[in-house]
Design a protein around this motif. Structure first.
Motif, PDB file in Angstrom:
ATOM      1  N   PRO A 154       0.837  -1.199   0.000  1.00 41.78           N
ATOM      2  CA  PRO A 154       0.000   0.000   0.000  1.00 41.78           C
ATOM      3  C   PRO A 154       0.872   1.250   0.000  1.00 41.78           C
ATOM      4  O   PRO A 154       2.088   1.174   0.235  1.00 41.78           O
ATOM      5  CB  PRO A 154      -0.787  -0.121   1.303  1.00 41.78           C
ATOM      6  CG  PRO A 154       0.118  -0.910   2.199  1.00 41.78           C
ATOM      7  CD  PRO A 154       0.850  -1.873   1.318  1.00 41.78           C
ATOM      8  N   ALA A 155       0.275   2.392  -0.254  1.00 41.64           N
ATOM      9  CA  ALA A 155       1.037   3.636  -0.346  1.00 41.64           C
ATOM     10  C   ALA A 155       1.740   3.994   0.955  1.00 41.64           C
ATOM     11  O   ALA A 155       2.770   4.678   0.942  1.00 41.64           O
ATOM     12  CB  ALA A 155       0.118   4.779  -0.777  1.00 41.64           C
ATOM     13  N   ASP A 156       1.229   3.527   2.093  1.00 42.07           N
ATOM     14  CA  ASP A 156       1.892   3.832   3.369  1.00 42.07           C
ATOM     15  C   ASP A 156       3.003   2.833   3.691  1.00 42.07           C
ATOM     16  O   ASP A 156       3.659   2.944   4.739  1.00 42.07           O
ATOM     17  CB  ASP A 156       0.873   3.885   4.516  1.00 42.07           C
ATOM     18  CG  ASP A 156       0.164   2.545   4.753  1.00 42.07           C
ATOM     19  OD1 ASP A 156       0.514   1.549   4.077  1.00 42.07           O
ATOM     20  OD2 ASP A 156      -0.740   2.503   5.608  1.00 42.07           O
ATOM     21  N   LEU A 157       3.232   1.862   2.810  1.00 42.72           N
ATOM     22  CA  LEU A 157       4.299   0.853   2.956  1.00 42.72           C
ATOM     23  C   LEU A 157       4.188   0.073   4.259  1.00 42.72           C
ATOM     24  O   LEU A 157       5.192  -0.430   4.776  1.00 42.72           O
ATOM     25  CB  LEU A 157       5.693   1.510   2.860  1.00 42.72           C
ATOM     26  CG  LEU A 157       5.956   2.423   1.661  1.00 42.72           C
ATOM     27  CD1 LEU A 157       7.417   2.853   1.638  1.00 42.72           C
ATOM     28  CD2 LEU A 157       5.573   1.762   0.360  1.00 42.72           C
ATOM     29  N   SER A 158       2.991  -0.058   4.769  1.00 44.44           N
ATOM     30  CA  SER A 158       2.815  -0.674   6.083  1.00 44.44           C
ATOM     31  C   SER A 158       2.997  -2.185   6.063  1.00 44.44           C
ATOM     32  O   SER A 158       3.275  -2.792   7.104  1.00 44.44           O
ATOM     33  CB  SER A 158       1.421  -0.335   6.628  1.00 44.44           C
ATOM     34  OG  SER A 158       0.410  -0.772   5.727  1.00 44.44           O
ATOM     35  N   GLN A 159       2.837  -2.811   4.889  1.00 47.35           N
ATOM     36  CA  GLN A 159       2.953  -4.265   4.829  1.00 47.35           C
ATOM     37  C   GLN A 159       3.159  -4.714   3.389  1.00 47.35           C
ATOM     38  O   GLN A 159       2.865  -3.982   2.440  1.00 47.35           O
ATOM     39  CB  GLN A 159       1.682  -4.918   5.378  1.00 47.35           C
ATOM     40  CG  GLN A 159       0.422  -4.518   4.638  1.00 47.35           C
ATOM     41  CD  GLN A 159      -0.831  -5.131   5.215  1.00 47.35           C
ATOM     42  OE1 GLN A 159      -0.874  -6.334   5.468  1.00 47.35           O
ATOM     43  NE2 GLN A 159      -1.866  -4.322   5.433  1.00 47.35           N
ATOM     44  N   ILE A 160       3.686  -5.924   3.240  1.00 43.24           N
ATOM     45  CA  ILE A 160       3.776  -6.546   1.921  1.00 43.24           C
ATOM     46  C   ILE A 160       2.468  -7.291   1.686  1.00 43.24           C
ATOM     47  O   ILE A 160       2.106  -8.192   2.443  1.00 43.24           O
ATOM     48  CB  ILE A 160       4.977  -7.508   1.843  1.00 43.24           C
ATOM     49  CG1 ILE A 160       6.289  -6.721   1.967  1.00 43.24           C
ATOM     50  CG2 ILE A 160       4.949  -8.300   0.535  1.00 43.24           C
ATOM     51  CD1 ILE A 160       7.524  -7.599   2.037  1.00 43.24           C
ATOM     52  N   LEU A 161       1.754  -6.903   0.649  1.00 40.55           N
ATOM     53  CA  LEU A 161       0.453  -7.487   0.360  1.00 40.55           C
ATOM     54  C   LEU A 161       0.548  -8.717  -0.537  1.00 40.55           C
ATOM     55  O   LEU A 161      -0.316  -9.596  -0.489  1.00 40.55           O
ATOM     56  CB  LEU A 161      -0.452  -6.446  -0.296  1.00 40.55           C
ATOM     57  CG  LEU A 161      -0.747  -5.195   0.548  1.00 40.55           C
ATOM     58  CD1 LEU A 161      -1.514  -4.180  -0.281  1.00 40.55           C
ATOM     59  CD2 LEU A 161      -1.532  -5.574   1.799  1.00 40.55           C
ATOM     60  N   ALA A 162       1.583  -8.771  -1.381  1.00 42.92           N
ATOM     61  CA  ALA A 162       1.777  -9.920  -2.272  1.00 42.92           C
ATOM     62  C   ALA A 162       3.203  -9.902  -2.787  1.00 42.92           C
ATOM     63  O   ALA A 162       3.847  -8.846  -2.868  1.00 42.92           O
ATOM     64  CB  ALA A 162       0.792  -9.882  -3.435  1.00 42.92           C
ATOM     65  N   HIS A 163       3.677 -11.089  -3.137  1.00 45.25           N
ATOM     66  CA  HIS A 163       5.040 -11.218  -3.654  1.00 45.25           C
ATOM     67  C   HIS A 163       5.097 -12.430  -4.574  1.00 45.25           C
ATOM     68  O   HIS A 163       4.450 -13.452  -4.314  1.00 45.25           O
ATOM     69  CB  HIS A 163       6.037 -11.388  -2.505  1.00 45.25           C
ATOM     70  CG  HIS A 163       7.455 -11.567  -2.964  1.00 45.25           C
ATOM     71  ND1 HIS A 163       8.014 -12.810  -3.206  1.00 45.25           N
ATOM     72  CD2 HIS A 163       8.421 -10.667  -3.233  1.00 45.25           C
ATOM     73  CE1 HIS A 163       9.269 -12.658  -3.608  1.00 45.25           C
ATOM     74  NE2 HIS A 163       9.537 -11.366  -3.630  1.00 45.25           N
ATOM     75  N   ALA A 164       5.861 -12.319  -5.670  1.00 47.83           N
ATOM     76  CA  ALA A 164       6.028 -13.454  -6.592  1.00 47.83           C
ATOM     77  C   ALA A 164       7.390 -13.361  -7.253  1.00 47.83           C
ATOM     78  O   ALA A 164       7.979 -12.273  -7.378  1.00 47.83           O
ATOM     79  CB  ALA A 164       4.926 -13.455  -7.651  1.00 47.83           C
ATOM     80  N   SER A 165       7.889 -14.525  -7.674  1.00 41.98           N
ATOM     81  CA  SER A 165       9.206 -14.591  -8.310  1.00 41.98           C
ATOM     82  C   SER A 165       9.205 -15.699  -9.355  1.00 41.98           C
ATOM     83  O   SER A 165       8.554 -16.735  -9.182  1.00 41.98           O
ATOM     84  CB  SER A 165      10.293 -14.858  -7.263  1.00 41.98           C
ATOM     85  OG  SER A 165      11.568 -14.971  -7.864  1.00 41.98           O
ATOM     86  N   ALA A 166       9.951 -15.465 -10.454  1.00 50.99           N
ATOM     87  CA  ALA A 166      10.108 -16.479 -11.502  1.00 50.99           C
ATOM     88  C   ALA A 166      11.552 -16.461 -11.974  1.00 50.99           C
ATOM     89  O   ALA A 166      12.132 -15.383 -12.161  1.00 50.99           O
ATOM     90  CB  ALA A 166       9.161 -16.213 -12.665  1.00 50.99           C
TER      91      ALA A 166
END
Length: 487
Positions: free
Chosen positions: A20-32
């Motif tokens: 989110p814009a406040d950088l309060s948490q990681i909402l999703a992550h992916a890697s390939a």
């Protein structure tokens, strides 16, 4: 919740991070993962179609995860590796593989700019801020002009991996100032392509993309060929910057006295400055990040690849076992020194033909000594680059460390002990993606300056130097530098 996505296209992976814009948490992550091809000695290439497929995969994964939790992607920003060349048709399709930063086929062209055409080379460096080395597109294109003129004639557009992806998404050939300054073709002060550089490379301005600021945005419109991303029409695409520059921003290393040391496959040490810098001996790069923010430093070819070599070729053990074995040996490896030039070198030597060596090998040395000495050699080399940097920027008071090596407390503590100053880690090790998101905050007006954006970076552990070990390493570093001078 509205969220920003930072996409980091590196050498070994494509990664995406949503916050989110406040950088309060990681909402999703992916890697390939990505595959590097070596069709001939000294060549390093990747298939653009594989890069696109990896990008689609990570964006689709992040989009699905966010949608399930009721989140909406509003912006996607890009962080990509520098110095790549993708020959393309007028419709943006690739003619051949992407030639990567680690490709050394243009060694003769780079050498010419340092020797027989040194006056031209110095003029191009002064304009561009890019050291003269086979890595840069300037030299790769000159090689193509001499050795593959057919491809040069067939190619409508030459661009980087970012430009290839950007055209796929937008239908426009555009390049950010940051990636442009890393080509060796861009006159940074005029913000246009350099005629001198283009003449040497054998290309025209109409074969290159239109340069735009790193905060530049376009509205994404869904098309059949991009529908697999899961992005909705109206999402704002922020063109972003290069991986080195955004690693500094993502690490919160914007103020004077703060250095960033990154070790992934390769490595670099950098500082952020407020105006362009040039090195009289053409040893340091200076790349554009944003108006009034430039990243100066030096890259090494030999970082995490040295640990990979130690694990796969020297010990045939897994990484954790190798690091544990190294930790059993005292600092300094009982006098054993390692020059880590397994794949040529950029800074501080700028010599693609140089190779590594163990020095002062003794009967007492075991495999564990060879392992620890290799890790020490990587850091000694980066600290030798830092000495060049210090002459221009002043000494660093703290180092922000990121990249794969930051996952090893042992190796990071070794850095703190060698440098004699604190080494700080970020709460997230995804500094490139984080930097892209922070740049988005500036692009959208959430913050007014990158200083303000960097204040939002969260930090993890700080490693304090052991002063006894620091004194030992000072002695070892002098011996290592003496060996380097002989080389």
């Amino acid at each position: 919740m509205n969220c920003f996505v930072g996409v980091d296209v590196g050498t070994t992976n494509v990664k995406a991070l949503a916050m989110p814009a406040d950088l309060s948490q990681i909402l999703a992550h992916a890697s390939a993962p990505l595959t590097t091809l070596n069709p001939e000695p000294g060549y390093a290439e990747q298939d653009p179609a594989e890069i696109w497929a990896a990008f689609v995969q990570v964006i689709a994964e992040v989009s699905r995860e966010l949608a399930v939790n009721g989140h909406t992607i509003t912006h996607v920003a890009f962080c990509t590796a520098m110095h790549s060349v993708v020959p393309m048709n007028a419709d943006g399709s690739s003619i051949g593989n992407a030639i990567l930063w680690s490709d050394n086929r243009a060694e003769a062209q780079a050498k010419a700019l340092r020797t027989t055409q040194a006056e031209l080379g110095k003029a191009i460096y002064t304009q561009t801020g890019t050291p003269l080395h086979p890595m840069i597109p300037l030299c790769k294109l000159a090689w193509m002009r001499e050795h593959d003129p057919r491809t040069l004639r067939r190619t409508a557009r030459f661009g980087s991996i970012k430009e290839f992806l950007w055209y796929k998404l937008t239908g426009e050939f555009e390049i950010d100032f940051s990636i442009a300054t890393a080509t060796g073709l861009f006159d940074e002060s005029k913000r246009e392509w350099s005629n001198q550089a283009m003449d040497f490379a054998g290309v025209r301005a109409d074969q290159l993309s239109a340069p735009v600021p790193t905060t530049y945005q376009r509205s994404y419109q869904t098309r059949p060929e991009t529908a697999g991303t899961g992005l909705l029409s109206g999402v704002s695409l922020v063109i972003g910057a290069s991986d080195g520059c955004l690693a500094n921003l993502g690490a919160g290393a914007i103020k004077a006295g703060t250095a960033t040391l990154t070790i992934g496959t390769s490595g670099a040490i950098r500082q952020t400055v407020r105006k362009p810098l040039r090195d009289a001996e053409v040893r340091l790069f200076c790349y554009y990040l944003d108006e009034g923010y430039y990243v100066v430093g030096g890259p090494t070819n030999n970082g995490g690849n040295v640990l990979e070599w130690v694990t796969e070729k020297l010990t045939q053990q897994d990484t954790d076992a190798v690091l544990a074995e190294a930790e059993t040996i005292a600092p300094g490896s009982n006098g054993l020194l390692f020059l880590p030039y397994l794949q040529g070198e950029r800074a501080p030597l700028w010599d693609a033909s140089v190779r590594g060596a163990y020095l002062h090998v003794d009967w007492q040395h075991t495999r564990a000594h060879f392992v620890r000495s290799a890790l020490e050699g990587v850091l000694f080399n980066l600290l030798s680059i830092n000495e060049l940097l210090t002459d221009k920027t002043g000494p660093a008071r703290v180092i922000h460390a990121n990249g794969g090596f930051a996952q090893s407390d042992f190796w990071v503590q070794m850095l703190a002990d060698m440098a004699g100053i604190p080494v700080r880690l970020n709460a997230s090790n995804e500094s490139g993606s984080m930097g892209a998101i922070l740049l988005t905050l500036k692009a959208t007006g959430v913050v007014k300056t990158l200083d303000e954006a960097a204040e939002r970076v969260a930090f993890g552990k700080t490693f304090q130097p052991d002063l006894t070990r620091f004194k030992q390493y000072q002695t070892d570093f002098k011996r290592w530098e003496a060996a380097l001078r002989k080389l």
